[in-house]
Write a protein that holds these residues in place. Structure first.
Motif, mmCIF file in Angstrom:
data_model
loop_
_atom_site.group_PDB
_atom_site.id
_atom_site.type_symbol
_atom_site.label_atom_id
_atom_site.label_comp_id
_atom_site.label_asym_id
_atom_site.label_seq_id
_atom_site.Cartn_x
_atom_site.Cartn_y
_atom_site.Cartn_z
ATOM 1 N N GLU A 142 19.299 23.629 -22.858
ATOM 2 C CA GLU A 142 19.527 23.185 -21.495
ATOM 3 C C GLU A 142 19.851 24.347 -20.567
ATOM 4 O OE1 GLU A 142 17.817 20.653 -21.398
ATOM 5 O OE2 GLU A 142 19.126 19.612 -20.026
ATOM 6 N N LEU A 146 17.581 24.681 -17.412
ATOM 7 C CA LEU A 146 18.142 24.663 -16.058
ATOM 8 C C LEU A 146 17.776 25.925 -15.309
ATOM 9 C CD1 LEU A 146 21.632 23.128 -16.752
ATOM 10 C CD2 LEU A 146 19.862 22.175 -15.297
ATOM 11 N N TYR A 149 14.248 25.529 -14.325
ATOM 12 C CA TYR A 149 14.040 24.679 -13.142
ATOM 13 C C TYR A 149 14.304 25.476 -11.869
ATOM 14 C CZ TYR A 149 14.947 20.961 -16.620
ATOM 15 O OH TYR A 149 14.948 20.166 -17.717
ATOM 16 N N ALA A 153 11.687 26.484 -8.932
ATOM 17 C CA ALA A 153 11.896 25.917 -7.603
ATOM 18 C C ALA A 153 11.812 26.953 -6.493
ATOM 19 C CB ALA A 153 13.245 25.209 -7.542
ATOM 20 N N PRO A 160 8.891 22.758 -5.058
ATOM 21 C CA PRO A 160 9.951 21.762 -5.263
ATOM 22 C C PRO A 160 9.462 20.488 -5.948
ATOM 23 C CG PRO A 160 10.118 22.691 -3.074
ATOM 24 C CD PRO A 160 8.874 23.247 -3.674
ATOM 25 N N PHE A 164 10.648 19.087 -9.491
ATOM 26 C CA PHE A 164 11.283 17.791 -9.689
ATOM 27 C C PHE A 164 10.694 17.073 -10.896
ATOM 28 C CE2 PHE A 164 12.317 13.411 -8.990
ATOM 29 C CZ PHE A 164 13.650 13.500 -8.613
ATOM 30 N N ILE A 167 11.961 18.680 -13.965
ATOM 31 C CA ILE A 167 13.333 18.297 -14.314
ATOM 32 C C ILE A 167 13.343 16.947 -15.008
ATOM 33 C CG2 ILE A 167 15.593 17.643 -13.394
ATOM 34 C CD1 ILE A 167 15.208 19.643 -11.187
ATOM 35 N N ILE A 168 12.614 15.992 -14.436
ATOM 36 C CA ILE A 168 12.612 14.653 -15.029
ATOM 37 C C ILE A 168 12.095 14.716 -16.465
ATOM 38 C CG2 ILE A 168 11.556 12.375 -14.871
ATOM 39 C CD1 ILE A 168 13.567 12.663 -12.749
ATOM 40 N N PHE B 33 12.515 9.344 -5.193
ATOM 41 C CA PHE B 33 13.025 10.421 -6.043
ATOM 42 C C PHE B 33 14.518 10.286 -6.312
ATOM 43 C CE2 PHE B 33 9.284 13.143 -4.653
ATOM 44 C CZ PHE B 33 8.613 12.880 -5.830
ATOM 45 N N ILE B 37 16.579 10.095 -9.959
ATOM 46 C CA ILE B 37 17.740 10.859 -10.418
ATOM 47 C C ILE B 37 18.837 9.926 -10.895
ATOM 48 C CG2 ILE B 37 19.553 12.429 -9.685
ATOM 49 C CD1 ILE B 37 17.639 13.906 -8.082
ATOM 50 N N THR B 102 22.519 19.609 -14.696
ATOM 51 C CA THR B 102 21.159 19.109 -14.451
ATOM 52 C C THR B 102 21.134 18.294 -13.171
ATOM 53 O OG1 THR B 102 21.055 18.839 -16.828
ATOM 54 C CG2 THR B 102 19.211 17.989 -15.576
ATOM 55 N N VAL B 105 21.264 20.573 -10.167
ATOM 56 C CA VAL B 105 19.974 21.223 -9.881
ATOM 57 C C VAL B 105 19.001 20.208 -9.304
ATOM 58 C CG1 VAL B 105 18.010 22.402 -10.896
ATOM 59 C CG2 VAL B 105 20.294 22.978 -11.637
ATOM 60 N N ALA B 106 18.998 18.998 -9.897
ATOM 61 C CA ALA B 106 18.071 17.979 -9.421
ATOM 62 C C ALA B 106 18.369 17.623 -7.977
ATOM 63 C CB ALA B 106 18.156 16.743 -10.317
ATOM 64 N N VAL B 109 17.086 20.295 -5.692
ATOM 65 C CA VAL B 109 15.643 20.202 -5.501
ATOM 66 C C VAL B 109 15.322 19.039 -4.577
ATOM 67 C CG1 VAL B 109 13.447 19.797 -6.664
ATOM 68 C CG2 VAL B 109 15.130 21.305 -7.686
ATOM 69 N N LEU B 110 16.089 17.960 -4.729
ATOM 70 C CA LEU B 110 15.904 16.793 -3.864
ATOM 71 C C LEU B 110 16.091 17.185 -2.402
ATOM 72 C CD1 LEU B 110 15.349 13.948 -4.886
ATOM 73 C CD2 LEU B 110 17.707 13.388 -4.381
ATOM 74 N N MET B 112 15.652 20.141 -1.141
ATOM 75 C CA MET B 112 14.497 20.945 -0.738
ATOM 76 C C MET B 112 13.338 20.037 -0.362
ATOM 77 S SD MET B 112 14.567 23.848 -3.689
ATOM 78 C CE MET B 112 13.235 24.890 -3.161
ATOM 79 N N LEU B 113 13.120 19.024 -1.208
ATOM 80 C CA LEU B 113 12.014 18.107 -0.947
ATOM 81 C C LEU B 113 12.211 17.395 0.387
ATOM 82 C CD1 LEU B 113 11.406 16.483 -4.424
ATOM 83 C CD2 LEU B 113 9.753 17.774 -3.086
ATOM 84 N N LYS B 116 11.617 19.525 3.360
ATOM 85 C CA LYS B 116 10.214 19.866 3.540
ATOM 86 C C LYS B 116 9.414 18.678 4.062
ATOM 87 C CE LYS B 116 8.566 23.209 1.633
ATOM 88 N NZ LYS B 116 8.544 24.251 0.726
#
Lengths: 494, 134, 505
Positions: A142, A146, A149, A153, A160, A164, A167-168, B33, B37, B102, B105-106, B109-110, B112-113, B116
């Motif tokens: 992990e 991480l 990821y 990114a 991005p 995503f 990550i999933i 999204f 998560i 995790t 980080v997720a 990224v969310l 960032m999305l 954008k």
């Protein structure tokens, strides 16, 4: 120093990773040398470890002095030592390369964090390779994921979204792995790999163990992007920064493959993994599908990096195929292919980065007369491509030789056919590029205007050349590598 | 009757499986999204529950806090059946840390999305990407 | 048989590799330097090849193991009579072609000459590698190198047609060699655990060791399908496609180095991998002979219809190559000798023809056969050489081509294969049909008034290509005659080969 090497090889990149932030905030230019120092020490330590393993047998390092199976043990045998060298070498080479490429592709303030995360990734990968504990392996997996990821990114504008999905999928993989660990812990009460090897055989017919095995394999299969669980890989590796793609493509999947080999042949016995369960059939056919699918998709791509990403999917198929046939040749081929493929991938991705650096795009159809602008880079490209196809005397041939011999020995004629067919398709894929870069005259350029020689900076060129030349050298040293390291990794009973 | 026993006797596993499937469904099938998560979190929590439940024991076992009289009683004082297995808890502490990172980080990224594309719906983002390509 | 360890094979291969580097680094400085390196390397190479000849004629074998990479995969050279036979041929014709190339490239003022000469030198190195290889792995290695480094030569013009031809070239050669030949190598290794050539055939004992006939048959078929350089039908169409290459390339590579490597490897596979005994027992020789016969006849018929001179020569090559395969497939001593002789005899004849095609192109810019009326008066030397070359192809006695056909014919009688005689006769007639009209038109027809050219009035006097091109082609034509009169060296070598593979009868 020598005794502490297994711990140091993880501790050094981890520590320097964190030191990077304060130091970098004071003086950004120091990050790069610090990273080089860290990766070089890893490389040095990995050679010390390999030397110890070859000369005085396996290393068992007790973290904090706790005895296994209670404490965490770093158990290093030939396979670990071999993988440690690959990963630390690749990380060193890529870190040398990174400076200019990153400066071009990333915003200035991100550079510090790039190096921090990069070293974290290195630490995670080396940790997976050094540890002898299943749960510890999860933690390092992990850490590496991480960091992966985060690195993906910071890529281009579509990164991005790719991250995503990554990550999933990655989380599902990690969770499946963790479930596998849980099931094994329920029945054995142990997490130490060496301990599990002893405790598991009487329990082989327990359904819990079977379920654990299935969870492990599916979890790891997601992490190594084995078809059909590969969907995250092409996007993620295409949109990541060039340096990152090169490093993760060369190491992440290979380290995952290592984990798969460990689980199939050390945690469980080969007889269980291959005979009690129809693993050979399932994994073999899945790997064949991966090879075919990866190659076909690679042919359809116009983006050089995306094409390489699909070829990587196919290459993962090769490695899994060799493992699944369950004989000495196939296994040797797989392990050798881990090395060869890392080097080929890092070489090709670095070259793609260099093209990106100079041309600003990676469209295969628009790379006119690149050989005149960047003769050394493109020369390296040809060697790496030939190795990818598997033409002797480059390294790629020798692992394919063993893989195919393994398939023949196992009387799996379809696998032989798929291996050769995918070689052919890889040949076509690379040939397209070679033709368009070398022989297609530029359309919009004036025909008389000779493009000037314009190579990438030395710090980028040198790693490319070194790694590509080593493809040739590895080819000739295949026999010695097998003798000194790989033959000891072959599980008993093969 | 046996079936009922089986179902009730293993209720902890059933709960973890149900939770996991809810999470899994959200991760795979949800269009938003953020919901993915959330699904991921449920999925991970299910695994934590699974680990923790394996540590429990019937017969009044308790957390392994060693009282002083036990110490006086000598080496045999710690009898395993009296205590829950501490190791899964410890493992899950680590796992929680991993999962929180995790999650972090997720979420990043969310962000960032969202910055954008100004949306977190997958189909809308796909439509935007398709327009960009054309 | 005595074996001598010597480093000479390495020297031979590295001569032109060194030349490649020198050409690469000094090529752009000076044309003369670049060409000097080529010629120097060619001559030195030939000298070293010849230095091995006396030992080989004494019945010795020169061996050198470079490196054993992993068990079974050893780069090893073993020069026997068959190997040196091919090595002499290729290295000698390289010298001549080098001169010719220089003339051709300079006259047409071609681009990328450094690349051209570099690739040429590597191709020759690799050809030597095939000729001298001691096991199937080394053969395969150099076989692939030839394919890869001749690709830039075929694509040299960089026009869409050239690229398309080159694409077909590499698709056929690389594709089949990976798909079929490599598989066959794998099967061979998995059957007997070695890839070293042996005089009796390395699979000779495989049958006794319990390998099934089906397995061996499949392996053999894979080899034949995989060695596409031999242009056996239906895998021949790369050769006409490769004619987009500059003519010296077509001449040396597609009359000598590449295609002859193909048939040489076929001969190796038949004699040294399978062995005469095994193939006789399996009856595969006869099958191969009929496939080769089919190729001979069909390719000749196709050649008749070609109007492009080089295309006609290409189909003629396809047909002639199958003579070599036919001869060796008959598996009788005379036929084997004939087939080996045909490698050299056809080479001299065909290289002459290609040289003349190039000379005609350089001097008169003509590529089609229908344009050649009356050209014999303008280019008498060239067309005289062409005549000799085509007579040799047809197999008329004072020329070399007769010898090999004679031996193959006798071989067919020995093998009691009368239909093969019919094939030989039929193909001779076809050869005559597609070559003699050209000769007739060149010498006896009046030149057509060329409306497209401004200077249509027929000028008298010679309009030959530069001397540096004409002299080589005259030399090779003379060679074709000389080989009939004094074939002793090559014939001795061929006999040595036959003795070693058939066990002395």
């Amino acid at each position: 120093m020598k005794e502490q090497a297994p711990a140091l090889i993880i501790a050094i990149p981890l520590l320097i990773s964190f030191i990077n932030i304060p130091v970098g905030l004071l003086r950004r230019s120091l990050c790069y040398p610090l990273t080089i120092i860290a990766t070089f020490s890893c490389l040095y330590l990995s050679f010390i470890i390999a030397d110890t393993v070859i000369n005085s047998g396996n290393i068992s390092y007790r973290l904090g002095g706790w005895e296994p199976p209670w404490g965490i043990e770093y158990a290093i045998d030939h396979l670990n030592a071999y993988m440690l060298i690959i990963v630390s070498l690749v990380s060193f080479v890529v870190s040398v390369y990174s400076k200019k490429s990153i400066e071009k592709e990333l915003a200035r303030e991100k550079i510090i964090y790039f190096y921090t995360i990069y070293l974290l990734l290195v630490a995670g990968l080396l940790g997976i390779l050094a540890t002898g504990d299943l749960f510890n392996l999860f933690v390092f997996l992990e850490i590496a994921s991480l960091a992966g990821y985060a690195l993906v990114a910071i890529g281009d504008k579509r990164a991005p979204l790719a991250t995503f999905n990554y990550i999933i999928m990655g989380t599902i993989g990690a969770c499946f792995y963790l479930l596998g660990v849980g099931y094994l812990y329920i029945v054995t009460g142990s997490l130490n790999i060496a301990d599990l090897t002893k405790l598991l055989p009487p329990l082989y017919h327990s359904r819990v163990v079977l379920v654990a095995f299935a969870f492990f394999i599916v979890g790891v299969a997601i992490k190594i992007a084995l078809f059909p669980l590969h969907t995250w890989l092409p996007d993620a590796y295409t949109h990541a920064p060039s340096t990152v793609s090169a490093f993760v493509a060369a190491t992440m999947t290979k380290v995952g493959a290592y984990a798969m080999i460990r689980i199939m042949f050390t945690v469980f016995e080969p007889s269980f993994s291959l005979e009690t369960l129809p693993t050979t059939e399932i994994l073999g056919w899945v790997a064949s599908a991966a090879m075919m699918f990866g190659c076909i998709m690679a042919l359809a791509q116009n983006d050089l990096k995306r094409m390489l990403a699909y070829i990587l999917v196919a290459e993962v198929g090769y490695i899994v195929m060799g493992v699944s046939v369950g004989n000495r040749e196939g296994f040797t081929g797989s392990v050798l292919h881990i090395l060869n493929d890392s080097f080929m991938m890092v070489s090709l991705f670095l070259i793609t980065g260099a093209i990106m650096y100079k041309e600003g795009h990676r469209n295969i159809n628009n790379l006119f007369s690149l050989h005149k602008k960047m003769p050394i880079t493109m020369g390296c490209f040809i060697i790496a491509a030939i190795s990818m196809v598997g033409v002797p005397p480059t390294a790629g041939f020798f692992s394919k030789w063993y893989l195919i011999l393994g398939a023949i020995d196992a009387q799996k004629w379809f696998f032989v056919a798929f291996l050769l067919l995918s070689s052919l398709m890889v040949a076509v894929a690379f040939f397209r590029i070679i033709q368009s870069t070398f022989f297609k005259p530029s359309e919009n350029h004036n025909a008389h205007e000779e493009p000037l020689r314009d190579e990438v900076p030395f710090s980028m060129l040198l790693p490319i050349v070194v790694i590509t030349v080593s493809l040739l050298i590895i080819g000739f040293l295949s026999g010695q590598i097998i003798d000194s390291l790989i033959q000891h990794t072959v599980p008993k009973g093969f | 009757m046996d079936t009922m026993d089986f179902i009730i006797g293993k209720y902890n596993y059933w709960i973890y499986i149900v939770l996991m499937m809810i999470g899994f469904y959200a991760m795979i099938a949800k269009n938003n999204f953020a919901k993915k998560i959330v699904g991921m979190n449920i999925f991970q929590t299910a695994i934590i529950l699974f680990f923790i439940s394996t540590a429990s024991k019937t017969g009044g076992a308790t957390i392994p806090i060693i009282k002083s009289e036990h110490l006086a009683a000598g080496a045999q004082a710690i009898t395993a059946p009296q205590y829950l297995n501490p190791l899964p808890h410890v493992l899950m502490l680590t796992a929680i840390v991993v999962m929180v990172s995790t999650f972090g980080v997720a979420l990043a990224v969310l962000m960032m999305l969202y910055r954008k594309y100004r949306t977190l719906e997958e189909d809308e983002i796909m439509a935007i990407l398709k327009m960009e390509k054309d | 048989m005595e074996t001598i360890t010597s480093i000479t094979p390495i020297i031979i291969i590295s001569t032109s590799l060194v030349a490649t580097f020198l050409i690469f680094f000094t090529g752009d400085m000076s044309k003369n330097l670049r060409e000097a390196w080529t010629i120097l390397a060619a001559i030195i190479k030939f000298g070293f090849v010849m230095s091995m000849l006396p030992l080989i004629l004494e019945g010795k074998i020169i061996e050198y193991t470079v490196i054993s990479i992993v068990p079974g995969l050893t780069i090893q050279f073993k020069v026997d009579a068959l190997g040196i036979f091919f090595a002499i041929l290729a290295s000698f014709l390289w010298i001549i072609t080098s001169f010719y190339s220089i003339g051709y490239m300079r006259s047409l003022n071609e681009h990328a000459q450094t690349r051209y000469f570099c690739c040429f030198a590597i191709a020759l190195s690799a050809t030597m590698g095939v000729a001298m290889s001691g096991n199937m792995f080394t053969t395969f290695l150099f076989y692939e190198i030839i394919t890869l480094c001749t690709y830039p030569l075929v694509a040299h013009k960089e026009t869409p047609e050239a690229l398309q031809g080159a694409r077909r070239y590499i698709a056929y050669l690389l594709g089949t060699s990976i798909a079929f030949q490599l598989t066959a190598v794998f099967l061979t290794y998995s059957a007997v655990g070695t890839l070293d050539f042996s005089d009796k055939g390395l699979l000779n004992n495989a049958r006794a060791a319990g390998i099934s006939d089906l397995f061996l048959t499949i392996t053999f078929v894979l080899y034949m399908a995989g060695i596409t350089k031999a242009a056996l039908m239906p895998f021949h169409s790369w050769l006409p496609a490769a004619m987009v290459a500059p003519t010296p390339v077509s001449a040396l590579l597609h009359a000598v180095a590449v295609v002859k490597t193909g048939v040489f490897v076929v001969v190796k596979v038949v004699l040294h991998v399978f062995g005469v005994n095994l193939l006789t027992e399996l009856g595969l020789g006869t099958a191969l002979a009929y496939v080769a016969s089919f190729t001979i006849i069909v390719a000749s018929v196709i050649a008749l219809k070609q109007n492009n001179l080089k295309a006609r020569l290409a189909y003629s090559t396809v047909s002639q190559l199958s003579y070599v395969i036919l001869g060796v497939a008959l598996l009788t001593p005379s036929a084997i000798a004939g087939s080996i002789m045909h490698i050299v005899l056809h080479a001299f004849g065909k290289i002459t023809l290609f040289f003349t095609a190039g000379a005609i192109y350089v001097a008169a810019h003509k590529t089609e056969i229908s344009q050649l009326d009356g050209i014999g008066k303008k280019m008498p030397f060239t067309m005289a050489a062409f005549t000799l070359g085509s007579l040799s192809m047809i197999g008329i006695p004072p020329l070399g081509g007769f010898l090999s056909k004679w031996y193959i014919g006798i071989g067919a009688l020995e093998a009691h294969q009368l239909p093969i005689i019919a094939v030989l006769v039929g193909s001779t007639i076809l050869n005559a049909c597609y070559f003699l009209p050209i000769v007739y038109a060149a010498f006896f027809k009046e030149a057509k008034h060329d409306e497209h050219h401004g200077h249509g009035h027929s000028r008298h006097g010679f309009e030959e290509a530069p001397a540096i091109m004409v002299i080589p082609l005259v030399l090779t034509a003379i060679g074709a005659v000389a080989l009939f009169i004094a074939p002793s060296i090559f014939l001795d070598l061929a006999r040595l080969v036959v003795t070693s593979v058939t066990g002395g009868n």
